[in-house]
Motif scaffolding. Structure first.
Motif, PDB file in Angstrom:
ATOM      1  N   GLU A  26     -44.197  13.569 -39.855  1.00  0.00           N
ATOM      2  CA  GLU A  26     -43.810  13.483 -41.258  1.00  0.00           C
ATOM      3  C   GLU A  26     -43.560  12.024 -41.640  1.00  0.00           C
ATOM      4  O   GLU A  26     -42.889  11.280 -40.939  1.00  0.00           O
ATOM      5  CB  GLU A  26     -42.551  14.308 -41.503  1.00  0.00           C
ATOM      6  CG  GLU A  26     -42.237  14.491 -42.961  1.00  0.00           C
ATOM      7  CD  GLU A  26     -41.226  15.578 -43.195  1.00  0.00           C
ATOM      8  OE1 GLU A  26     -40.469  15.444 -44.144  1.00  0.00           O
ATOM      9  OE2 GLU A  26     -41.226  16.548 -42.421  1.00  0.00           O
ATOM     10  N   GLY A  27     -44.153  11.626 -42.748  1.00  0.00           N
ATOM     11  CA  GLY A  27     -44.024  10.249 -43.206  1.00  0.00           C
ATOM     12  C   GLY A  27     -45.059   9.313 -42.594  1.00  0.00           C
ATOM     13  O   GLY A  27     -45.099   8.135 -42.921  1.00  0.00           O
ATOM     14  N   GLN A  28     -45.883   9.809 -41.689  1.00  0.00           N
ATOM     15  CA  GLN A  28     -46.902   9.001 -41.032  1.00  0.00           C
ATOM     16  C   GLN A  28     -48.280   9.429 -41.524  1.00  0.00           C
ATOM     17  O   GLN A  28     -48.471  10.544 -41.986  1.00  0.00           O
ATOM     18  CB  GLN A  28     -46.830   9.171 -39.516  1.00  0.00           C
ATOM     19  CG  GLN A  28     -45.516   8.765 -38.900  1.00  0.00           C
ATOM     20  CD  GLN A  28     -45.307   7.264 -38.973  1.00  0.00           C
ATOM     21  OE1 GLN A  28     -46.244   6.502 -38.823  1.00  0.00           O
ATOM     22  NE2 GLN A  28     -44.080   6.864 -39.225  1.00  0.00           N
ATOM     23  N   ALA A  29     -49.227   8.534 -41.417  1.00  0.00           N
ATOM     24  CA  ALA A  29     -50.599   8.840 -41.817  1.00  0.00           C
ATOM     25  C   ALA A  29     -51.484   8.884 -40.571  1.00  0.00           C
ATOM     26  O   ALA A  29     -51.089   8.449 -39.494  1.00  0.00           O
ATOM     27  CB  ALA A  29     -51.112   7.773 -42.772  1.00  0.00           C
TER      28      ALA A  29
END
Length: 79
Positions: A26-29
């Motif tokens: 979550e929050g990462q690509a």
């Protein structure tokens, strides 16, 4: 005692079998696309091995009944 250990090991093994779709944290690509790629690969694309990582065998195996050729590098150890 053995029953408790068996139950604990069964629970631990049952937790290892969970499977689901891979998603970035979550929050990462996802990682950036490789150089020259037209699109960012999906997680499923990243899990597929490239053809060069699993090449096909192109030589014949030596059969046990065939005589092996001499190995010129099979030398005795130096003293």
């Amino acid at each position: 005692m053995k029953q408790l250990l068996l139950v604990a090991m069964s629970a631990a093994l049952a937790g290892c079998g969970a499977r689901g779709d891979l998603k970035p944290a979550e929050g990462q690509a996802l990682p950036p696309p490789p150089y020259g790629a037209t699109a960012t690969p999906t997680p499923a694309d990243l899990l597929q091995p490239a053809p060069l990582t699993r090449p096909a065998r192109s030589d014949e195996l030596i059969q046990s009944s065939e005589r092996r050729r001499s190995d010129e590098f099979d030398l005795p150890p130096p003293n």
